[in-house]
Design a protein around this motif. Structure first.
Motif, mmCIF file in Angstrom:
data_model
loop_
_atom_site.group_PDB
_atom_site.id
_atom_site.type_symbol
_atom_site.label_atom_id
_atom_site.label_comp_id
_atom_site.label_asym_id
_atom_site.label_seq_id
_atom_site.Cartn_x
_atom_site.Cartn_y
_atom_site.Cartn_z
ATOM 1 N N ASP A 20 0.800 -1.229 0.000
ATOM 2 C CA ASP A 20 0.000 0.000 0.000
ATOM 3 C C ASP A 20 0.833 1.279 0.000
ATOM 4 O O ASP A 20 0.322 2.355 0.267
ATOM 5 C CB ASP A 20 -1.013 0.020 1.153
ATOM 6 C CG ASP A 20 -2.148 -0.956 0.931
ATOM 7 O OD1 ASP A 20 -2.488 -1.227 -0.241
ATOM 8 O OD2 ASP A 20 -2.711 -1.458 1.924
ATOM 9 N N LYS A 21 2.112 1.183 -0.334
ATOM 10 C CA LYS A 21 2.949 2.380 -0.445
ATOM 11 C C LYS A 21 2.752 3.004 -1.825
ATOM 12 O O LYS A 21 2.622 2.309 -2.822
ATOM 13 C CB LYS A 21 4.423 2.050 -0.245
ATOM 14 C CG LYS A 21 5.310 3.293 -0.330
ATOM 15 C CD LYS A 21 6.745 3.019 0.005
ATOM 16 C CE LYS A 21 7.533 4.307 -0.075
ATOM 17 N NZ LYS A 21 8.922 4.124 0.295
ATOM 18 N N PHE A 33 1.631 0.206 -4.715
ATOM 19 C CA PHE A 33 2.072 -1.186 -4.713
ATOM 20 C C PHE A 33 1.162 -2.027 -3.817
ATOM 21 O O PHE A 33 1.033 -1.759 -2.626
ATOM 22 C CB PHE A 33 3.530 -1.284 -4.271
ATOM 23 C CG PHE A 33 4.480 -0.793 -5.317
ATOM 24 C CD1 PHE A 33 5.116 -1.687 -6.165
ATOM 25 C CD2 PHE A 33 4.709 0.567 -5.497
ATOM 26 C CE1 PHE A 33 5.974 -1.240 -7.158
ATOM 27 C CE2 PHE A 33 5.567 1.021 -6.488
ATOM 28 C CZ PHE A 33 6.197 0.112 -7.323
ATOM 29 N N LEU A 34 0.530 -3.038 -4.396
ATOM 30 C CA LEU A 34 -0.438 -3.852 -3.666
ATOM 31 C C LEU A 34 0.166 -5.068 -2.972
ATOM 32 O O LEU A 34 -0.376 -5.548 -1.995
ATOM 33 C CB LEU A 34 -1.549 -4.338 -4.616
ATOM 34 C CG LEU A 34 -2.438 -3.253 -5.216
ATOM 35 C CD1 LEU A 34 -3.421 -3.869 -6.205
ATOM 36 C CD2 LEU A 34 -3.175 -2.497 -4.121
ATOM 37 N N ASN A 35 1.269 -5.575 -3.470
ATOM 38 C CA ASN A 35 1.794 -6.827 -2.923
ATOM 39 C C ASN A 35 3.230 -6.742 -2.434
ATOM 40 O O ASN A 35 3.877 -7.764 -2.247
ATOM 41 C CB ASN A 35 1.674 -7.946 -3.958
ATOM 42 C CG ASN A 35 2.610 -7.751 -5.135
ATOM 43 O OD1 ASN A 35 3.009 -6.634 -5.444
ATOM 44 N ND2 ASN A 35 2.956 -8.836 -5.799
ATOM 45 N N TYR A 72 -2.147 4.618 -10.121
ATOM 46 C CA TYR A 72 -2.104 3.319 -10.784
ATOM 47 C C TYR A 72 -1.751 2.266 -9.757
ATOM 48 O O TYR A 72 -0.829 2.453 -8.963
ATOM 49 C CB TYR A 72 -1.071 3.321 -11.920
ATOM 50 C CG TYR A 72 -1.424 4.278 -13.012
ATOM 51 C CD1 TYR A 72 -2.296 3.908 -14.028
ATOM 52 C CD2 TYR A 72 -0.911 5.571 -13.022
ATOM 53 C CE1 TYR A 72 -2.649 4.797 -15.021
ATOM 54 C CE2 TYR A 72 -1.253 6.463 -14.020
ATOM 55 C CZ TYR A 72 -2.127 6.076 -15.011
ATOM 56 O OH TYR A 72 -2.478 6.961 -15.999
ATOM 57 N N HIS A 73 -2.457 1.152 -9.780
ATOM 58 C CA HIS A 73 -2.218 0.067 -8.844
ATOM 59 C C HIS A 73 -1.378 -1.001 -9.537
ATOM 60 O O HIS A 73 -1.687 -1.397 -10.661
ATOM 61 C CB HIS A 73 -3.547 -0.466 -8.321
ATOM 62 C CG HIS A 73 -4.251 0.606 -7.568
ATOM 63 N ND1 HIS A 73 -5.042 1.551 -8.201
ATOM 64 C CD2 HIS A 73 -4.212 0.939 -6.271
ATOM 65 C CE1 HIS A 73 -5.477 2.408 -7.294
ATOM 66 N NE2 HIS A 73 -4.989 2.067 -6.112
ATOM 67 N N VAL A 74 -0.304 -1.402 -8.852
ATOM 68 C CA VAL A 74 0.666 -2.293 -9.466
ATOM 69 C C VAL A 74 1.059 -3.429 -8.524
ATOM 70 O O VAL A 74 0.889 -3.340 -7.307
ATOM 71 C CB VAL A 74 1.927 -1.523 -9.912
ATOM 72 C CG1 VAL A 74 1.603 -0.505 -10.982
ATOM 73 C CG2 VAL A 74 2.623 -0.853 -8.734
ATOM 74 N N MET A 75 1.606 -4.465 -9.128
ATOM 75 C CA MET A 75 2.131 -5.600 -8.383
ATOM 76 C C MET A 75 3.522 -5.919 -8.891
ATOM 77 O O MET A 75 3.780 -5.835 -10.082
ATOM 78 C CB MET A 75 1.219 -6.816 -8.544
ATOM 79 C CG MET A 75 -0.158 -6.586 -7.947
ATOM 80 S SD MET A 75 -1.277 -7.982 -8.148
ATOM 81 C CE MET A 75 -0.433 -9.243 -7.217
#
Length: 180
Positions: free
Chosen positions: A105-106, A117-119, A176-179
């Motif tokens: 979640d940063k 960053f989700l993961n 934007y949400h990324v992994m």
């Protein structure tokens, strides 16, 4: 005093300028022939920040190199593919980064865009890192449902910075949400 403030601002701008998206691998869905592939290729080549596009027709995958110093907009990439009549199945971005530790979640700013960053699990990001964009217009509905459960933050669903976002420049700003 103005000179000191100017020097401080220059330092932070120079430090942040190191983070830059350099390359992308985009997979399009719905392509059925070489004419379809060519339509997507032509659309991607018209984007101002794109320097070069290579295509692998068998994988329906495009490798994009970006102009040095250009602000890369993932929504523009998705929009170009959609304007050509297709959709994005996958988008991986490769960026040159400043050394930093990333937690779940940063939010990190890269090339003027905010990435959530989700993961991440407290790892140190390498100088060059590749991550997958997992927002609604970059993955299937099924995959989005899966990845959106990785965070309870409201911005994951809306794609806009919400009150949950740290250091949010504004409630309407895109994130934007990324992994990894």
């Amino acid at each position: 005093m103005k000179k000191i403030l100017s020097l401080i601002a220059s330092f932070f701008l120079a430090f942040g300028a190191n983070a830059q998206v350099q390359e992308a691998r985009l997979q399009a869905s719905g392509l059925t022939c070489s004419m379809c592939s060519k339509a997507v290729l032509n659309a991607l080549q018209k984007i101002p920040f794109v320097q070069k596009v290579d295509v692998d027709i068998d994988k329906q995958e495009y490798t994009l190199a970006f102009k040095a110093g250009a602000a890369v907009d993932p929504d523009a990439l998705s929009g170009a593919v959609e304007d050509a009549g297709f959709s994005v199945a996958k988008l991986d971005l490769t960026a040159k980064l400043d050394p930093q530790k990333v937690e779940k979640d940063k939010h990190i700013t890269i090339g003027g865009k905010t990435y959530h960053f989700l993961n991440a699990k407290g790892q140190e990001l390498p100088a060059t890192a590749t991550f997958k964009v997992v927002d609604k217009s970059f993955v299937s509905e099924k995959e989005f449902k899966k990845v959106s459960s990785l965070s309870s933050m409201a911005c994951v669903i809306t794609g806009k910075m919400e009150t949950c976002c740290t250091k949010a420049p504004g409630a309407a700003a895109r994130v934007y949400h990324v992994m990894l």
